[in-house]
Design an enzyme around this catalytic site. Structure first.
Site, PDB file in Angstrom:
ATOM      1  N   GLY A  35       5.121  -3.612 -13.763  1.00 51.08           N
ATOM      2  CA  GLY A  35       5.687  -2.266 -13.670  1.00 51.08           C
ATOM      3  C   GLY A  35       6.656  -2.133 -12.506  1.00 51.08           C
ATOM      4  O   GLY A  35       7.675  -1.445 -12.608  1.00 51.08           O
ATOM      5  N   ILE A  36       6.343  -2.739 -11.374  1.00 48.03           N
ATOM      6  CA  ILE A  36       7.274  -2.738 -10.242  1.00 48.03           C
ATOM      7  C   ILE A  36       8.268  -3.888 -10.403  1.00 48.03           C
ATOM      8  O   ILE A  36       9.481  -3.718 -10.183  1.00 48.03           O
ATOM      9  CB  ILE A  36       6.516  -2.932  -8.895  1.00 48.03           C
ATOM     10  CG1 ILE A  36       5.577  -1.762  -8.646  1.00 48.03           C
ATOM     11  CG2 ILE A  36       7.502  -3.095  -7.739  1.00 48.03           C
ATOM     12  CD1 ILE A  36       4.570  -1.996  -7.527  1.00 48.03           C
ATOM     13  N   ASP A 174       6.283   5.109   1.706  1.00 47.63           N
ATOM     14  CA  ASP A 174       5.738   6.237   2.466  1.00 47.63           C
ATOM     15  C   ASP A 174       6.847   7.063   3.123  1.00 47.63           C
ATOM     16  O   ASP A 174       6.778   8.288   3.148  1.00 47.63           O
ATOM     17  CB  ASP A 174       4.739   5.723   3.518  1.00 47.63           C
ATOM     18  CG  ASP A 174       3.551   5.021   2.870  1.00 47.63           C
ATOM     19  OD1 ASP A 174       3.050   5.540   1.858  1.00 47.63           O
ATOM     20  OD2 ASP A 174       3.150   3.954   3.349  1.00 47.63           O
ATOM     21  N   HIS A 201      -0.918   1.482   5.019  1.00 48.96           N
ATOM     22  CA  HIS A 201      -0.530   2.009   3.705  1.00 48.96           C
ATOM     23  C   HIS A 201      -1.751   2.325   2.853  1.00 48.96           C
ATOM     24  O   HIS A 201      -1.998   1.690   1.838  1.00 48.96           O
ATOM     25  CB  HIS A 201       0.404   1.023   2.988  1.00 48.96           C
ATOM     26  CG  HIS A 201       0.814   1.523   1.625  1.00 48.96           C
ATOM     27  ND1 HIS A 201       1.632   2.619   1.462  1.00 48.96           N
ATOM     28  CD2 HIS A 201       0.478   1.113   0.377  1.00 48.96           C
ATOM     29  CE1 HIS A 201       1.795   2.859   0.174  1.00 48.96           C
ATOM     30  NE2 HIS A 201       1.093   1.963  -0.519  1.00 48.96           N
TER      31      HIS A 201
HETATM   32  P1  NAD Z   1       1.485  -4.313 -12.992  1.00 41.09           P
HETATM   33  O1  NAD Z   1       0.136  -4.627 -13.507  1.00 41.09           O
HETATM   34  O2  NAD Z   1       2.385  -3.495 -13.821  1.00 41.09           O
HETATM   35  O3  NAD Z   1       2.250  -5.659 -12.637  1.00 41.09           O
HETATM   36  C1  NAD Z   1       1.669  -6.668 -11.893  1.00 41.09           C
HETATM   37  C2  NAD Z   1       2.227  -7.998 -12.374  1.00 41.09           C
HETATM   38  O4  NAD Z   1       1.621  -9.029 -11.601  1.00 41.09           O
HETATM   39  C3  NAD Z   1       1.918  -8.294 -13.847  1.00 41.09           C
HETATM   40  O5  NAD Z   1       3.099  -8.582 -14.551  1.00 41.09           O
HETATM   41  C4  NAD Z   1       0.997  -9.508 -13.782  1.00 41.09           C
HETATM   42  O6  NAD Z   1       1.166 -10.404 -14.858  1.00 41.09           O
HETATM   43  C5  NAD Z   1       1.451 -10.133 -12.472  1.00 41.09           C
HETATM   44  N1  NAD Z   1       0.485 -11.078 -11.918  1.00 41.09           N
HETATM   45  C6  NAD Z   1      -0.868 -11.012 -11.925  1.00 41.09           C
HETATM   46  N2  NAD Z   1      -1.376 -12.112 -11.342  1.00 41.09           N
HETATM   47  C7  NAD Z   1      -0.322 -12.861 -10.950  1.00 41.09           C
HETATM   48  C8  NAD Z   1      -0.193 -14.112 -10.293  1.00 41.09           C
HETATM   49  N3  NAD Z   1      -1.258 -14.816  -9.925  1.00 41.09           N
HETATM   50  N4  NAD Z   1       1.045 -14.589 -10.066  1.00 41.09           N
HETATM   51  C9  NAD Z   1       2.137 -13.884 -10.444  1.00 41.09           C
HETATM   52  N5  NAD Z   1       2.082 -12.707 -11.072  1.00 41.09           N
HETATM   53  C10 NAD Z   1       0.856 -12.198 -11.315  1.00 41.09           C
HETATM   54  O7  NAD Z   1       1.267  -3.630 -11.547  1.00 41.09           O
HETATM   55  P2  NAD Z   1       2.370  -2.842 -10.687  1.00 41.09           P
HETATM   56  O8  NAD Z   1       2.332  -1.415 -11.027  1.00 41.09           O
HETATM   57  O9  NAD Z   1       3.644  -3.591 -10.751  1.00 41.09           O
HETATM   58  O10 NAD Z   1       1.718  -2.977  -9.219  1.00 41.09           O
HETATM   59  C11 NAD Z   1       1.627  -4.228  -8.590  1.00 41.09           C
HETATM   60  C12 NAD Z   1       0.932  -4.099  -7.236  1.00 41.09           C
HETATM   61  O11 NAD Z   1       1.737  -3.315  -6.328  1.00 41.09           O
HETATM   62  C13 NAD Z   1      -0.407  -3.375  -7.284  1.00 41.09           C
HETATM   63  O12 NAD Z   1      -1.327  -4.046  -6.461  1.00 41.09           O
HETATM   64  C14 NAD Z   1      -0.116  -2.000  -6.726  1.00 41.09           C
HETATM   65  O13 NAD Z   1      -1.236  -1.376  -6.162  1.00 41.09           O
HETATM   66  C15 NAD Z   1       0.910  -2.346  -5.690  1.00 41.09           C
HETATM   67  N6  NAD Z   1       1.755  -1.224  -5.219  1.00 41.09           N
HETATM   68  C16 NAD Z   1       2.088  -1.202  -3.900  1.00 41.09           C
HETATM   69  C17 NAD Z   1       2.883  -0.207  -3.396  1.00 41.09           C
HETATM   70  C18 NAD Z   1       3.275  -0.178  -1.946  1.00 41.09           C
HETATM   71  O14 NAD Z   1       3.746   0.858  -1.475  1.00 41.09           O
HETATM   72  N7  NAD Z   1       3.132  -1.254  -1.210  1.00 41.09           N
HETATM   73  C19 NAD Z   1       3.376   0.794  -4.269  1.00 41.09           C
HETATM   74  C20 NAD Z   1       3.032   0.738  -5.609  1.00 41.09           C
HETATM   75  C21 NAD Z   1       2.203  -0.290  -6.074  1.00 41.09           C
HETATM   76  C1  LMR Z   2       1.520   4.018  -3.740  1.00 40.54           C
HETATM   77  O1  LMR Z   2       1.501   4.425  -2.581  1.00 40.54           O
HETATM   78  O2  LMR Z   2       2.032   4.673  -4.667  1.00 40.54           O
HETATM   79  C2  LMR Z   2       0.964   2.660  -4.042  1.00 40.54           C
HETATM   80  O3  LMR Z   2       0.296   2.122  -2.950  1.00 40.54           O
HETATM   81  C3  LMR Z   2       0.174   2.599  -5.301  1.00 40.54           C
HETATM   82  C4  LMR Z   2      -1.116   3.342  -5.236  1.00 40.54           C
HETATM   83  O4  LMR Z   2      -2.152   2.738  -5.545  1.00 40.54           O
HETATM   84  O5  LMR Z   2      -1.123   4.526  -4.927  1.00 40.54           O
END
Ligand code: NAD
Ligand code: LMR
Length: 338
Positions: A35-36, A174, A201
């Site tokens: 998704g990201i 943030d 975070h």
């Molecule tokens: P998502 O499930 O849509 O995508 C995650 C991707 O990671 C998937 O395509 C999956 O196949 C892949 N993946 C899983 N295991 C893997 C591996 N071993 N090697 C490579 N790829 C692998 O999830 P998302 O919505 O993209 O979120 C991803 C992460 O980012 C989550 O942990 C979420 O909490 C985090 N996130 C962080 C922030 C931030 O501010 N830092 C913000 C939003 C989300």
């Molecule tokens: C966010 O701040 O949106 C991310 O860390 C994803 C979450 O789990 O809230």
């Protein structure tokens, strides 16, 4: 089954490598099909500093890479899965590695609830990074960031290649949110509402320094804004109703941070300042080894960690709640590797 798909035509490749050598940079996105990962990769495809965009995921990367490779910007796009040493190929020669791999939250979960799944994903990607691109800049998006950054650091330390100037927990979302939320309350353009956010975070570890915005707030506004900035992620998780957490705003924020790292390290830009969760002295005495604050980026990564400046009693109270939580999150990450 193919693992590495070289998508770009040789014509595009030649064009890419005709740019100034100083600006050549390979950016790897790990978790690129998610998704990201997808919108972030799209934004990186538009970035003029990127010459090679290397997409790695355990699924679907050939398709994502094929799709992005039709965009008429200079960079070459390559897609890799785990087959045929895909991770090695994705990482070799990378200058910047952005990591949004791992599972997102569902309603009712905290970021820490993701630890059991994401800790080992991040550790494994760190082990590969230590082997194939130890000198890269590592941008960690995977949650819980307060623990995944220590996990990545400890893994690099074990391999003897840790460089604290090049490991960043991405907390840009943030400040992006804070700016938007303050602008809404004050009826202003968000570009005129810069908010410093420090700490970590997740929940109470996210500490907005609203006293430094130049705006005045009533106590009600202060409480409501602080809460909204600390728990903004929950709004998206709730609205997505079980299908994930912030992806598009995160891609925007992640691309902004990656661009800042590129501008400072290959673009020669001076005075680039971004918030990030990095190894920091600021609260080390209290046992908090990593802390997010504004950092100045330079050719080698973190050049200077800015202090908090003058903060209000209200913010001191927020910090006092953040510190023990951060300490716990960091210790959990370190213990996982040790
Ligand atoms: P998502 O499930 O849509 O995508 C995650 C991707 O990671 C998937 O395509 C999956 O196949 C892949 N993946 C899983 N295991 C893997 C591996 N071993 N090697 C490579 N790829 C692998 O999830 P998302 O919505 O993209 O979120 C991803 C992460 O980012 C989550 O942990 C979420 O909490 C985090 N996130 C962080 C922030 C931030 O501010 N830092 C913000 C939003 C989300
Ligand atoms: C966010 O701040 O949106 C991310 O860390 C994803 C979450 O789990 O809230």
């Amino acid at each position: 089954m193919f693992a590495a798909t070289r998508i770009a035509s040789s014509v595009a490749a030649k064009r890419a490598f005709s740019t100034s050598a100083a600006n050549l940079s390979k950016v790897a996105v790990l978790g690129a099909s998610g998704g990201i990962g997808q919108p972030l990769s799209l934004l990186m495809k538009e970035n003029p500093h990127v010459t090679e965009l290397s997409l790695y995921d355990i699924v679907n990367t050939p398709g994502v890479a094929a799709d992005l490779s039709h965009i008429n910007t200079n960079s070459v796009v390559k897609g890799y899965t785990a087959d045929n040493e895909g991770l090695k190929k994705a990482l070799e020669g990378a200058h910047v590695v952005v990591i949004p791999a791992g599972v997102p939250r569902k309603p009712g979960m905290t970021r820490d609830d993701l630890f059991n799944t994401n800790a080992s994903i991040v550790r494994d990607l760190a082990e590969a990074s230590a082997k194939y691109c130890p000198n890269a800049h590592f941008l960690i998006i995977s949650n819980p960031v307060n623990s995944t950054v220590p996990i990545f650091a400890e893994t690099l330390k074990k391999a003897g290649v840790y460089n604290p100037k090049r490991l960043y927990g991405v907390t840009t979302l943030d400040v992006v949110r804070a700016s938007r939320f303050v602008a809404e309350v004050k009826g202003k353009d968000p570009k005129d509402c810069k908010v410093t956010v420090v700490g970590g975070h997740s929940g109470v570890t996210i500490v907005p320094l609203l006293s430094q915005t130049g705006e005045t707030f009533t106590k009600e506004e202060l409480d409501a804004l602080t809460h909204r900035i600390q728990f903004g992620g929950d709004e998206v998780v709730k609205a997505k109703d079980g299908t994930g957490s912030a992806t598009l705003s995160m891609a925007f924020a992640g691309a902004r941070f990656a661009n800042s790292v590129l501008e400072a390290t290959v673009g020669g830009k001076k005075g680039v300042v971004e918030p990030s969760f990095v190894e920091s002295e600021l609260f080390a005495k209290e046992g908090v080894e990593y802390f997010s604050s504004n950092i100045e980026l330079g050719p080698n990564g973190v050049e200077k960690i800015n202090g908090l400046g003058e903060i209000s009693d209200y913010e001191k109270e927020l910090i006092s709640k953040a510190v023990p939580e951060l300490k716990k999150n960091i210790a959990k990450g370190k213990a996982f590797v040790q």
